[in-house]
Write an enzyme that holds these catalytic residues in place. Structure first.
Site, PDB file in Angstrom:
ATOM      1  N   LEU A 288       0.961  -1.281   0.043  1.00 22.94           N
ATOM      2  CA  LEU A 288      -0.017  -0.074   0.096  1.00 22.94           C
ATOM      3  C   LEU A 288       0.841   1.166   0.148  1.00 22.94           C
ATOM      4  O   LEU A 288       1.518   1.542   0.974  1.00 22.94           O
ATOM      5  CB  LEU A 288      -0.966   0.038   1.313  1.00 22.94           C
ATOM      6  CG  LEU A 288      -2.030  -1.046   1.274  1.00 22.94           C
ATOM      7  CD1 LEU A 288      -2.615  -1.110   2.565  1.00 22.94           C
ATOM      8  CD2 LEU A 288      -2.785  -1.080   0.089  1.00 22.94           C
TER       9      LEU A 288
ATOM     10  N   GLY B 272       3.446   8.938   0.952  1.00 19.88           N
ATOM     11  CA  GLY B 272       4.364   9.485   1.991  1.00 19.88           C
ATOM     12  C   GLY B 272       5.299   8.788   2.110  1.00 19.88           C
ATOM     13  O   GLY B 272       5.755   7.510   1.546  1.00 19.88           O
ATOM     14  N   VAL B 273       6.482   9.230   2.916  1.00 20.41           N
ATOM     15  CA  VAL B 273       7.665   8.680   3.090  1.00 20.41           C
ATOM     16  C   VAL B 273       7.904   7.403   3.707  1.00 20.41           C
ATOM     17  O   VAL B 273       8.635   6.349   3.525  1.00 20.41           O
ATOM     18  CB  VAL B 273       8.918   9.829   3.863  1.00 20.41           C
ATOM     19  CG1 VAL B 273       8.417   9.741   5.400  1.00 20.41           C
ATOM     20  CG2 VAL B 273      10.378   9.073   3.777  1.00 20.41           C
ATOM     21  N   ASP B 274       6.807   6.881   4.736  1.00 19.82           N
ATOM     22  CA  ASP B 274       6.788   5.532   5.425  1.00 19.82           C
ATOM     23  C   ASP B 274       6.716   4.538   4.481  1.00 19.82           C
ATOM     24  O   ASP B 274       7.426   3.490   4.324  1.00 19.82           O
ATOM     25  CB  ASP B 274       5.721   5.804   6.425  1.00 19.82           C
ATOM     26  CG  ASP B 274       6.086   6.900   7.616  1.00 19.82           C
ATOM     27  OD1 ASP B 274       7.330   7.147   7.935  1.00 19.82           O
ATOM     28  OD2 ASP B 274       4.987   7.402   8.109  1.00 19.82           O
ATOM     29  N   SER B 275       5.434   4.678   3.717  1.00 23.75           N
ATOM     30  CA  SER B 275       5.012   3.614   2.873  1.00 23.75           C
ATOM     31  C   SER B 275       5.850   3.374   1.635  1.00 23.75           C
ATOM     32  O   SER B 275       6.600   2.100   1.268  1.00 23.75           O
ATOM     33  CB  SER B 275       3.748   3.934   2.379  1.00 23.75           C
ATOM     34  OG  SER B 275       3.652   4.847   1.529  1.00 23.75           O
TER      35      SER B 275
ATOM     36  N   LEU C  37      -4.444   3.510  -2.997  1.00 22.57           N
ATOM     37  CA  LEU C  37      -5.982   3.507  -2.790  1.00 22.57           C
ATOM     38  C   LEU C  37      -6.657   4.918  -2.874  1.00 22.57           C
ATOM     39  O   LEU C  37      -6.155   5.412  -2.097  1.00 22.57           O
ATOM     40  CB  LEU C  37      -6.127   2.782  -1.535  1.00 22.57           C
ATOM     41  CG  LEU C  37      -5.576   1.448  -1.121  1.00 22.57           C
ATOM     42  CD1 LEU C  37      -6.035   0.765   0.161  1.00 22.57           C
ATOM     43  CD2 LEU C  37      -5.908   0.506  -2.393  1.00 22.57           C
TER      44      LEU C  37
ATOM     45  N   CYS D  40     -10.969   2.707   8.645  1.00 19.32           N
ATOM     46  CA  CYS D  40     -10.392   2.563   7.600  1.00 19.32           C
ATOM     47  C   CYS D  40      -9.441   1.387   7.462  1.00 19.32           C
ATOM     48  O   CYS D  40      -9.362   0.628   6.393  1.00 19.32           O
ATOM     49  CB  CYS D  40      -9.642   3.906   7.283  1.00 19.32           C
ATOM     50  SG  CYS D  40      -8.983   3.956   5.771  1.00 19.32           S
TER      51      CYS D  40
ATOM     52  N   GLY E 243       3.015   1.118   5.465  1.00 18.46           N
ATOM     53  CA  GLY E 243       4.203   2.006   6.360  1.00 18.46           C
ATOM     54  C   GLY E 243       3.664   2.192   7.566  1.00 18.46           C
ATOM     55  O   GLY E 243       4.057   3.257   8.287  1.00 18.46           O
TER      56      GLY E 243
ATOM     57  N   CYS F 232      -8.192  10.733   6.567  1.00 16.80           N
ATOM     58  CA  CYS F 232      -7.898  10.620   5.072  1.00 16.80           C
ATOM     59  C   CYS F 232      -8.935  11.086   3.989  1.00 16.80           C
ATOM     60  O   CYS F 232      -8.578  11.595   2.999  1.00 16.80           O
ATOM     61  CB  CYS F 232      -7.300   9.295   4.772  1.00 16.80           C
ATOM     62  SG  CYS F 232      -8.492   7.987   5.534  1.00 16.80           S
TER      63      CYS F 232
END
Length: 480
Positions: A107, A111-114, A133, A201, A228, A302
């Site tokens: 997923l 963003g930087v985390d994912s 998504l 979610c 992430g 979101c």
């Protein structure tokens, strides 16, 4: 799906030559590359849409080189792979490297985390496909704000996939999100409660509806779904059972938002960055030369994007003016737009003089909002609440009454309370529990999730019920 790096499709012989060269690399990355976007040496590739359907869109990179010294190789020439690996192999510890190659649906939010999660999974030797998504309110909803950030997020996700050599599919789950998350949240707000759409979610959409979509469109193709999130999964090698464990960053820890997952869902997920503090994730993003390494973290619910929460609620519930009453004196201080715009402990949006004023309670039947200036010294106890509607991640109710180190979070964040008492009971045939924590909390409200922990392990969650601390105003008026 051959790698497409120009507008002209490669001939069968050219594709065969490219595959022959790629076969000299490791098996996992060869398979991944067969479904991948060709990574270019250009730091900012432009992107063109490959295919479009009603349900999802698959994107491929249109490679453009900005350097004459490092030209992009096409049709018959070697295509560069994403060959980055972290300097410290410990960064891969939550990627199940010993099980590689696993087929992982990642997923990717932009963003930087994912993005770092995707990079680590690639480095661990897994076969990855990224999925963005698209979650937004219904297209027929009057969207006059023109502030939805998802198109920008998608462009960033495309650039990350171009950098990492990963295929990207966009999955439209707007309808599912609306039906499974937004409708419930709006209805809870109408009832005067404080819902958490992000919890729903995760359990209903990201690891619910999306997994169902994968099973239908890619049956049997993926072993894991990765994201992430700041959380960790511990697996029993014998039984395969999974435990949800707090992350290495207590401030960013997101187990609160994942507490509604089932055991079936948790068994199939991976959280590659869950054991790391944010600073380390940023360093990995820079080391991997990800195009979003310096991008700020997103905030808020979101489905709202940059739309103000009050505007969204006004569109769906309208306004219903009522009295604002001081708890101590019973004096009517002013008017509110509707009780559903206010939650327990709130300071903003009251527009009263002589404050600061805090929302101390709500009477949803008579449409009254109770306020006080002495919120932190009210004699109403705030260390007790009742919880119901439990979800236990293991699938079995744990013996919470006897757990020595039982703790609870009543909202996302670092604050976690030791439980001094936990007692199961029943109300109208429903399983409930009375919870006592070791200190007062000024923001308890019905509808909030209470998430329980045995040490670092997240056991599951329930919802705080009425009557609750939100009845402070009613209690004071009744005894006046």
């Amino acid at each position: 799906r051959g790698c497409v790096v120009t507008d002209t499709q490669p001939t069968p012989s050219e594709s065969a030559n490219a595959r022959t060269r790629l076969s000299r690399t490791c098996f996992a990355r060869t398979v991944a590359m067969a479904h991948a976007v060709a990574r270019t040496v250009a730091p900012k590739p432009t992107l063109k849409k490959w295919n479009s359907t009603r349900h999802h869109r698959c994107y491929r990179a249109h490679a453009v080189s900005s350097s004459a010294e490092e030209p992009v190789r096409v049709h018959g020439a070697s295509l560069p792979l994403f060959d980055w690996v972290p300097e410290d192999a410990a960064a891969l510890r939550l990627c199940e490297p010993a099980s590689a190659p696993l087929r992982v649906a990642v997923l990717l939010s932009g963003g930087v985390d994912s993005s770092v999660a995707l990079s680590l999974l690639q480095a661990a030797g897994h076969e990855c496909v990224a999925f963005y998504l698209q979650i937004w309110f219904q297209e027929d909803f009057r969207n006059t704000w023109d502030a939805c950030p998802w198109e920008e997020d998608l462009r960033v996700a495309e650039a990350v996939c171009a950098r990492t050599g990963t295929a990207l599919e966009t999955v439209a789950l707007t309808e599912a999100y609306w039906d499974l998350v937004v409708k419930d949240s709006v209805e809870e707000i109408r009832k005067g409660r404080t819902p958490n759409p992000d919890v729903l979610c995760n359990s209903r959409v990201k690891f619910g509806a999306f997994r169902e979509w994968l099973a239908k469109t890619h049956p049997g193709r993926f072993d894991r779904v990765a994201s992430g999130h700041y959380a960790a999964v511990e697996r029993d090698d014998v039984t395969g059972d999974a435990k949800l464990v707090m992350s290495g960053d207590s401030f960013k820890d997101q187990t609160y938002f994942l507490a509604d997952l089932s055991q079936e869902q948790l068994r199939s997920v991976m959280f590659p960055v869950g054991g790391m503090p944010k600073a380390e994730i940023r360093q990995l993003a820079q080391s991997a030369e990800l195009p979003n390494a310096g991008r700020k973290d997103s905030q808020g619910i979101c489905f709202l994007g940059k739309v103000k929460f009050s505007e969204f609620i006004a569109e769906h519930l309208g306004e219903m003016p009522g009295d604002i009453i001081e708890v101590e004196s019973g004096t009517v201080l002013g008017k509110h737009r509707a009780y559903w715009f206010h939650t327990i402990g709130q300071r903003s949006g009251l527009f009263l003089h002589g404050g600061p004023w805090y929302v101390a309670g709500k009477d949803c039947v008579n449409n009254i909002v109770y306020v006080t200036r002495d919120y932190y010294s009210l004699d109403k106890a705030r260390n007790k609440f009742t919880v119901a509607g439990f979800n236990w991640i293991s699938g079995v109710e744990p013996p919470l009454e006897s757990i020595e180190n039982l703790r609870v979070k009543v909202r996302h964040g670092e604050k976690i309370y030791p439980c001094t008492s936990f007692t199961f009971g029943a109300v109208n045939g429903e399983r409930v529990s009375d919870v006592v924590i070791d200190e007062d909390d000024q923001g308890l409200a019905p509808g909030q999730y209470a998430v329980f922990y045995d040490g670092e392990e997240c056991l599951g969650c329930g919802k705080i019920l009425e009557p609750n601390v939100g009845a402070i105003g009613l209690t004071r008026q009744a005894t006046a």
